[in-house]
Design a protein around this motif. Sequence first.
Motif, PDB file in Angstrom:
ATOM      1  N   GLU A 268       1.001  -1.316   0.002  1.00 12.47           N
ATOM      2  CA  GLU A 268       0.146   0.147   0.067  1.00 12.47           C
ATOM      3  C   GLU A 268       0.984   1.393   0.003  1.00 12.47           C
ATOM      4  OE1 GLU A 268      -2.861  -0.186   2.909  1.00 12.47           O
ATOM      5  OE2 GLU A 268      -4.000  -1.819   2.341  1.00 12.47           O
ATOM      6  N   GLU A 269       2.188   1.234   0.422  1.00 11.58           N
ATOM      7  CA  GLU A 269       3.221   2.333   0.320  1.00 11.58           C
ATOM      8  C   GLU A 269       4.399   1.716  -0.039  1.00 11.58           C
ATOM      9  OE1 GLU A 269       4.462   2.991   4.959  1.00 11.58           O
ATOM     10  OE2 GLU A 269       2.770   4.046   4.183  1.00 11.58           O
ATOM     11  N   ASN A 270       5.231   2.486  -0.627  1.00 14.90           N
ATOM     12  CA  ASN A 270       6.601   2.148  -0.916  1.00 14.90           C
ATOM     13  C   ASN A 270       7.451   1.932   0.139  1.00 14.90           C
ATOM     14  OD1 ASN A 270       9.563   3.083  -2.039  1.00 14.90           O
ATOM     15  ND2 ASN A 270       8.489   1.948  -3.550  1.00 14.90           N
ATOM     16  N   GLN A 271       7.905   0.698   0.323  1.00  9.99           N
ATOM     17  CA  GLN A 271       8.920   0.302   1.272  1.00  9.99           C
ATOM     18  C   GLN A 271      10.586  -0.098   0.824  1.00  9.99           C
ATOM     19  OE1 GLN A 271       6.701  -2.594   3.762  1.00  9.99           O
ATOM     20  NE2 GLN A 271       4.920  -2.159   2.913  1.00  9.99           N
ATOM     21  N   GLY A 272      10.668  -0.362  -0.410  1.00 12.29           N
ATOM     22  CA  GLY A 272      11.764  -0.653  -0.719  1.00 12.29           C
ATOM     23  C   GLY A 272      12.032  -2.021  -1.080  1.00 12.29           C
ATOM     24  N   ALA A 273      13.219  -2.340  -1.696  1.00 16.21           N
ATOM     25  CA  ALA A 273      13.174  -3.520  -2.481  1.00 16.21           C
ATOM     26  C   ALA A 273      13.614  -4.708  -1.617  1.00 16.21           C
ATOM     27  CB  ALA A 273      14.713  -3.681  -3.393  1.00 16.21           C
ATOM     28  N   SER A 274      14.176  -4.497  -0.362  1.00 15.20           N
ATOM     29  CA  SER A 274      14.301  -5.543   0.605  1.00 15.20           C
ATOM     30  C   SER A 274      12.967  -5.811   1.328  1.00 15.20           C
ATOM     31  CB  SER A 274      15.309  -4.901   2.019  1.00 15.20           C
ATOM     32  OG  SER A 274      16.564  -4.856   1.308  1.00 15.20           O
ATOM     33  N   ALA A 275      12.210  -4.799   1.679  1.00 13.44           N
ATOM     34  CA  ALA A 275      10.787  -5.141   2.103  1.00 13.44           C
ATOM     35  C   ALA A 275       9.987  -5.970   1.141  1.00 13.44           C
ATOM     36  CB  ALA A 275      10.255  -3.801   2.348  1.00 13.44           C
TER      37      ALA A 275
ATOM     38  N   PHE B 104      19.162  -1.333   4.995  1.00 12.92           N
ATOM     39  CA  PHE B 104      20.030  -0.883   3.943  1.00 12.92           C
ATOM     40  C   PHE B 104      19.591  -0.459   2.680  1.00 12.92           C
ATOM     41  CE2 PHE B 104      22.583  -3.624   7.073  1.00 12.92           C
ATOM     42  CZ  PHE B 104      23.946  -3.192   6.518  1.00 12.92           C
ATOM     43  N   PRO B 105      19.984   0.811   2.337  1.00 16.03           N
ATOM     44  CA  PRO B 105      19.474   1.240   0.907  1.00 16.03           C
ATOM     45  C   PRO B 105      20.292   0.472  -0.186  1.00 16.03           C
ATOM     46  CG  PRO B 105      21.069   2.857   1.828  1.00 16.03           C
ATOM     47  CD  PRO B 105      20.878   1.681   2.868  1.00 16.03           C
ATOM     48  N   SER B 106      21.420   0.269   0.110  1.00 17.26           N
ATOM     49  CA  SER B 106      22.330  -0.441  -0.918  1.00 17.26           C
ATOM     50  C   SER B 106      23.073  -1.442  -0.097  1.00 17.26           C
ATOM     51  CB  SER B 106      23.106   0.599  -1.627  1.00 17.26           C
ATOM     52  OG  SER B 106      24.252   1.286  -0.463  1.00 17.26           O
ATOM     53  N   TRP B 107      23.864  -2.594  -0.920  1.00 15.96           N
ATOM     54  CA  TRP B 107      24.695  -3.542  -0.456  1.00 15.96           C
ATOM     55  C   TRP B 107      23.504  -4.603   0.251  1.00 15.96           C
ATOM     56  CZ3 TRP B 107      29.452  -0.805   2.414  1.00 15.96           C
ATOM     57  CH2 TRP B 107      30.309  -0.314   1.220  1.00 15.96           C
ATOM     58  N   GLN B 108      22.572  -4.479  -0.164  1.00 13.51           N
ATOM     59  CA  GLN B 108      21.423  -5.437   0.609  1.00 13.51           C
ATOM     60  C   GLN B 108      21.701  -6.951   0.274  1.00 13.51           C
ATOM     61  OE1 GLN B 108      18.337  -3.918  -1.791  1.00 13.51           O
ATOM     62  NE2 GLN B 108      17.886  -2.044  -0.733  1.00 13.51           N
ATOM     63  N   ASP B 109      22.016  -7.142  -1.068  1.00  9.55           N
ATOM     64  CA  ASP B 109      22.344  -8.642  -1.317  1.00  9.55           C
ATOM     65  C   ASP B 109      23.674  -8.861  -0.568  1.00  9.55           C
ATOM     66  OD1 ASP B 109      24.141  -6.736  -2.839  1.00  9.55           O
ATOM     67  OD2 ASP B 109      23.460  -7.474  -4.790  1.00  9.55           O
ATOM     68  N   TRP B 110      24.667  -7.955  -0.718  1.00  8.51           N
ATOM     69  CA  TRP B 110      25.921  -8.488  -0.011  1.00  8.51           C
ATOM     70  C   TRP B 110      25.929  -8.868   1.521  1.00  8.51           C
ATOM     71  CZ3 TRP B 110      30.433  -4.411   0.815  1.00  8.51           C
ATOM     72  CH2 TRP B 110      31.544  -4.970   1.490  1.00  8.51           C
ATOM     73  N   GLU B 111      25.128  -7.844   2.059  1.00  9.64           N
ATOM     74  CA  GLU B 111      24.790  -8.163   3.456  1.00  9.64           C
ATOM     75  C   GLU B 111      23.910  -9.314   3.862  1.00  9.64           C
ATOM     76  OE1 GLU B 111      22.634  -8.359   7.333  1.00  9.64           O
ATOM     77  OE2 GLU B 111      21.639  -8.193   5.424  1.00  9.64           O
ATOM     78  N   TYR B 112      23.038  -9.610   3.031  1.00  6.64           N
ATOM     79  CA  TYR B 112      22.441 -10.955   3.197  1.00  6.64           C
ATOM     80  C   TYR B 112      23.251 -12.217   3.147  1.00  6.64           C
ATOM     81  CZ  TYR B 112      18.305 -13.801   3.228  1.00  6.64           C
ATOM     82  OH  TYR B 112      17.315 -15.018   3.517  1.00  6.64           O
TER      83      TYR B 112
ATOM     84  N   GLY C 202      27.082 -11.684  -6.197  1.00  3.90           N
ATOM     85  CA  GLY C 202      26.557 -10.967  -7.188  1.00  3.90           C
ATOM     86  C   GLY C 202      25.172 -10.556  -6.580  1.00  3.90           C
ATOM     87  N   SER C 203      24.408 -10.087  -7.549  1.00  4.48           N
ATOM     88  CA  SER C 203      23.070  -9.399  -7.174  1.00  4.48           C
ATOM     89  C   SER C 203      22.120 -10.535  -6.930  1.00  4.48           C
ATOM     90  CB  SER C 203      22.468  -8.723  -8.496  1.00  4.48           C
ATOM     91  OG  SER C 203      21.795  -9.766  -9.491  1.00  4.48           O
ATOM     92  N   PHE C 204      20.940 -10.158  -6.521  1.00  2.00           N
ATOM     93  CA  PHE C 204      19.858 -11.340  -5.819  1.00  2.00           C
ATOM     94  C   PHE C 204      19.655 -12.117  -6.942  1.00  2.00           C
ATOM     95  CE2 PHE C 204      19.281  -8.882  -1.662  1.00  2.00           C
ATOM     96  CZ  PHE C 204      19.182 -10.122  -0.964  1.00  2.00           C
ATOM     97  N   SER C 205      19.407 -11.519  -8.066  1.00  2.00           N
ATOM     98  CA  SER C 205      18.938 -12.196  -9.354  1.00  2.00           C
ATOM     99  C   SER C 205      19.739 -13.496  -9.890  1.00  2.00           C
ATOM    100  CB  SER C 205      18.937 -11.214 -10.668  1.00  2.00           C
ATOM    101  OG  SER C 205      18.087 -10.207 -10.573  1.00  2.00           O
ATOM    102  N   VAL C 206      20.843 -13.632  -9.209  1.00  4.09           N
ATOM    103  CA  VAL C 206      21.715 -14.958  -9.603  1.00  4.09           C
ATOM    104  C   VAL C 206      21.604 -15.984  -8.431  1.00  4.09           C
ATOM    105  CG1 VAL C 206      23.576 -13.267 -10.380  1.00  4.09           C
ATOM    106  CG2 VAL C 206      23.594 -14.182  -8.063  1.00  4.09           C
ATOM    107  N   LEU C 207      20.606 -15.816  -7.493  1.00  6.97           N
ATOM    108  CA  LEU C 207      20.549 -16.631  -6.272  1.00  6.97           C
ATOM    109  C   LEU C 207      19.355 -17.709  -6.409  1.00  6.97           C
ATOM    110  CD1 LEU C 207      21.672 -17.545  -3.412  1.00  6.97           C
ATOM    111  CD2 LEU C 207      20.020 -15.903  -2.608  1.00  6.97           C
ATOM    112  N   LEU C 208      19.598 -19.040  -6.344  1.00 11.11           N
ATOM    113  CA  LEU C 208      18.472 -19.825  -5.960  1.00 11.11           C
ATOM    114  C   LEU C 208      18.928 -20.619  -4.560  1.00 11.11           C
ATOM    115  CD1 LEU C 208      16.461 -22.025  -7.692  1.00 11.11           C
ATOM    116  CD2 LEU C 208      18.186 -23.448  -6.812  1.00 11.11           C
ATOM    117  N   ALA C 209      17.915 -20.382  -3.634  1.00  9.08           N
ATOM    118  CA  ALA C 209      18.171 -21.031  -2.271  1.00  9.08           C
ATOM    119  C   ALA C 209      17.115 -21.960  -1.713  1.00  9.08           C
ATOM    120  CB  ALA C 209      18.501 -19.872  -1.257  1.00  9.08           C
ATOM    121  N   GLY C 210      17.420 -22.861  -1.117  1.00  6.57           N
ATOM    122  CA  GLY C 210      16.459 -23.684  -0.180  1.00  6.57           C
ATOM    123  C   GLY C 210      15.619 -22.764   0.692  1.00  6.57           C
ATOM    124  N   ALA C 211      14.290 -23.121   0.727  1.00  6.51           N
ATOM    125  CA  ALA C 211      13.172 -22.287   1.714  1.00  6.51           C
ATOM    126  C   ALA C 211      13.785 -22.489   3.103  1.00  6.51           C
ATOM    127  CB  ALA C 211      11.959 -22.646   1.373  1.00  6.51           C
ATOM    128  N   ASP C 212      14.292 -23.712   3.405  1.00 11.57           N
ATOM    129  CA  ASP C 212      14.854 -23.844   4.816  1.00 11.57           C
ATOM    130  C   ASP C 212      15.899 -22.843   5.103  1.00 11.57           C
ATOM    131  OD1 ASP C 212      12.871 -25.795   5.141  1.00 11.57           O
ATOM    132  OD2 ASP C 212      14.122 -27.362   4.729  1.00 11.57           O
TER     133      ASP C 212
END
Length: 315
Positions: free
Chosen positions: A68-75, A178-186, A156-166
Motif C-alpha cells: 500500500e506504500e513504497n517500502q523498498g526492495a528489501s521489504a 540498508f539502501p544499498s549492499w542489500q545482497d552483500w549483507e544478506y 553478485g546481485s539477488f538475481s543470480v541466487l537460488l536457495a532452499g526455503a529452509d
Amino acid sequence: MSTPLVSAVVPAYDTDGTVARAVRSVAAQTYDPIELVVVDDCSPQPVADTLTDVDISIFAGVEVVRHEENQGASAARNTGIGAADGDLVAFLDDDDEWRPKKLEQQVARYRETDESVQAVYTGIEQVDATGETNAVSPAKHEGNLRKRLLFGNVVGSFSVLLAGADALAKTGPLDERFPSWQDWEYYVRLAEVTRFAAVPDPLVVRHNEGNQISRNYVTKAETSAPLFAEKYGPVAAEYGRLFHRRFRGHLAHELGYAALANGQCAAGRRHLLRAVALDPFQPGVYPHLLAALGGERVYEGARRLKRSLATSGES
C-alpha cells in the motif's frame, strides 16, 4: 525432492515496463514447475496492469502482492519470501532477465550437491543502455564463503541466487535498513547457515542503464557502510586484528570505487588512501587510486579501457 517447486520472487517498482520483460524471462524457463510471486512495491501504475500481455498460464501458481506504500526492495523481497510456497526460492530484480536454462542448471547443481549446500548462484552478464555487453562475471567461488564475503560480494546481485526455503528461514529477513549492499549483507548471513555452489555460466542479464541505487555513493557512505561495519566488524574481529584491519580497508576501497563511479574524485581519493593505509596489499586498489589521483578524465579513460579489454577477451 524429485522435482522441487521453485518460487520465482520478483520485487517490482515499475515505472518503465521492465517487470514484464523480467516475467517473460521467467515464463521462458526450461524448468518446471515454477511459482511466480511478484511483489508490487506501490508502483505508480499497478504492476498487475503491466502483466496483462504476459502469458502466465505456464506457472504452477501466480501471486501478485501490492504494498500500500513504497517500502523498498528489501521489504518487497521479504514479502515475496513470506508468500512463496516453493521448496526453492529464486530472486529476479524487475530490471534483470534470466537466460532460459537458468533455473534448470541451478536446480541440477543443487540436486547433485550434499545437504550442506542450499545456495546456488550463476554468473552474470552486464548490458548497457544500447544493448552492448560491458562485463561478464562468471560464478566461481564455492563452499564456505563466510570469510570471503567479508571482503566483498563475490556472489553478485539477488538475481543470480537460488536457495532452499529452509536456509532462507534460518537466515531471517533481509535487513531493510540498508539502501544499498542489500545482497552483500544478506549473503554474509546466508553463508552462516549454508555452503554455496556455483554455475559458472552468465545465466542472468543485468541491464545497468539508468541511475541504479547500487551506484549511489552518498547512501553507501552515510548509511550502508556504517551499518555494515557495525554488524560485521565484530565478525571480522573474530578472525584476528589483522583480518579486522583488512575488513575495514576493503570497506574504504568499496567507498572509494563508489565515489569514483559517481564522479566524486576527491572523496574517492580520500577513501582509497585510507584503504591503502589499512591494507596496502588488497588487490585492485592501486589502479583505482591512480585513476582518482589523475582526476575524472583519467578515471573515465581507465574505465573505457577496462571495458574494451574485457569485451575483446570474451570473443
